[in-house]
Design an enzyme around this catalytic site. Sequence first.
Site, PDB file in Angstrom:
ATOM      1  N   SER A  71       0.790  -0.927  -0.399  1.00 26.09           N
ATOM      2  CA  SER A  71       0.056  -0.061  -0.195  1.00 26.09           C
ATOM      3  C   SER A  71       0.400   1.201   0.242  1.00 26.09           C
ATOM      4  O   SER A  71       1.991   1.258  -1.165  1.00 26.09           O
ATOM      5  CB  SER A  71      -0.985  -0.413   1.249  1.00 26.09           C
ATOM      6  OG  SER A  71      -2.135   0.044   0.633  1.00 26.09           O
ATOM      7  N   HIS A 103      -7.502  -5.831  -0.186  1.00 26.17           N
ATOM      8  CA  HIS A 103      -6.208  -4.855   0.341  1.00 26.17           C
ATOM      9  C   HIS A 103      -5.497  -5.424   1.624  1.00 26.17           C
ATOM     10  O   HIS A 103      -5.796  -5.249   2.334  1.00 26.17           O
ATOM     11  CB  HIS A 103      -6.630  -3.889   0.048  1.00 26.17           C
ATOM     12  CG  HIS A 103      -5.924  -3.050   0.203  1.00 26.17           C
ATOM     13  ND1 HIS A 103      -4.830  -2.343  -0.815  1.00 26.17           N
ATOM     14  CD2 HIS A 103      -5.233  -1.481   1.694  1.00 26.17           C
ATOM     15  CE1 HIS A 103      -3.416  -1.194  -0.015  1.00 26.17           C
ATOM     16  NE2 HIS A 103      -4.173  -1.025   1.252  1.00 26.17           N
TER      17      HIS A 103
HETATM   18  C1  GTR Z   1      -5.541   4.771   1.447  1.00 28.97           C
HETATM   19  C2  GTR Z   1      -4.689   5.537   0.281  1.00 28.97           C
HETATM   20  C3  GTR Z   1      -4.357   4.760  -0.197  1.00 28.97           C
HETATM   21  C4  GTR Z   1      -3.214   4.009   0.382  1.00 28.97           C
HETATM   22  C5  GTR Z   1      -3.797   3.222   1.862  1.00 28.97           C
HETATM   23  C6  GTR Z   1      -2.813   2.761   2.475  1.00 28.97           C
HETATM   24  O1  GTR Z   1      -6.191   5.413   2.493  1.00 28.97           O
HETATM   25  O2  GTR Z   1      -5.937   6.287   0.445  1.00 28.97           O
HETATM   26  O3  GTR Z   1      -3.752   5.325  -1.342  1.00 28.97           O
HETATM   27  O4  GTR Z   1      -1.967   4.297   0.686  1.00 28.97           O
HETATM   28  O5  GTR Z   1      -4.261   3.942   2.555  1.00 28.97           O
HETATM   29  O6  GTR Z   1      -1.684   2.807   2.673  1.00 28.97           O
HETATM   30  O7  GTR Z   1      -3.511   1.473   3.417  1.00 28.97           O
END
Ligand code: GTR
Length: 430
Positions: free
Chosen positions: A268, A409
Amino acid sequence: MGKKLICRMVLMGMAVVSVCGIGAWAQTNYDESKVPKYTLPDALVCADGTKVDSAKVWTEKRRPEILALFEKYVYGKAPGRAAATKYEIEEDDDALDGRAVRKQVAITLSNNGKSLRLDLLVYLPAGRSGATPVFVGLNFGGNHSIHADPGIWLSSSWMRSSSKLPGVVDHRATEAARGKSSGRWPIENILQRGYGVATMYYGDIDPDFDDGFQNGIHPLFYKPGQSAPAADEWGSIAAWAWGLSRAMDYFETDADIDSRHVGVMGHSRLGKTSLWAGAVDQRFAMVISNDSGCGGAALSRRAFGETVKRINTSFPHWFCDNFVQFNDNEDKCPVDQHMLIALIAPRPVYVASAEKDRWADQRGEFLSAKHAGSVYRLLGAGSLDAEDMPAIDQAVIGTISYHIRTGGHDVTEYDWQRYMDAADRSFGKK
Ligand code: GTR
């Protein structure tokens, strides 16, 4: 400063707008047919129009040009090493029930009369002789969060308050936080395949909130009179990547670690970070982007899921201030993210997506990996062996690797096993 102020005003404006019942953001696009028509900048044509037709022109002219563009317009330029670095090492040769050697290194960096401590945790397989290849990645919750091992130093650094970080009270970790992210760090399985694992808490390098860069690493490098990075100087992602290079500096001093076979991995926002670390620091032999999305592997011009404007507004400290110019204006950016992956060439790179992670734009992540192929081929390195996105859980492993796995995710055992498959191939192991 300019960007920071604007972003806060936009946020405040948003709050008012949403009270009035008019959506706070332009609707997030998840419809492939509504992806704007775009033309990607060509990684193999220089700014002056010269065609890049040899490894020499790539290495000496176009690569430095693209790197400089990313520094100037996206992540911001980071400084070199600190004036002084001190390592204090604690070692346990009988960790994890005898399965591992655990090293913890307090890295103290000093510059301009200020200092900062980063704690590096390393596990190596027990009983191995010689230098071990290692995966290094930053973690979100402190080193103690990656495994329940009671010997890991409990971080005393500031942490975010998040349901994803159980055991954090008043922004500090408690004993209850130990091992809470272990699902993302299958340490024993990695050791079993002959690799070591190293990690640092990203907040040691720069705490992940917008304080105008008064804490973390930035102040150690301010010039006299400077109190914030200039518009083309490092934001937090570049700072976290800089921290990974400091881990690499340590690896080069440790005979138990094969510093020429280090894979940098991140998830991420830390996947954006691993890509940038691998682009800037060519000592990383392999680069892994797990669900990195916007500002990571995903093509910005597709504006699918999270957009440049959205990310710059939600996280004004991640990129350099110049990146704001491309809010709702991605076409004007002289680079797109396939060129970030091209900067890693000819070293192996692995881009991974997750089926439910539309916010990160899985197709955009795949297309970056695909379009970086022209540079890899020019360098004779092989590219991504897939015309279109592979089926779910069907990893395509090569010099450029890609998979999209079942689920959301996250980082899973499946992801790690594929990264090790790719490392086996590239690091010459059967
Ligand atoms: C979210 C963000 C993403 C990603 C994620 C993370 O809120 O929009 O770009 O980086 O966080 O890092 O868990």
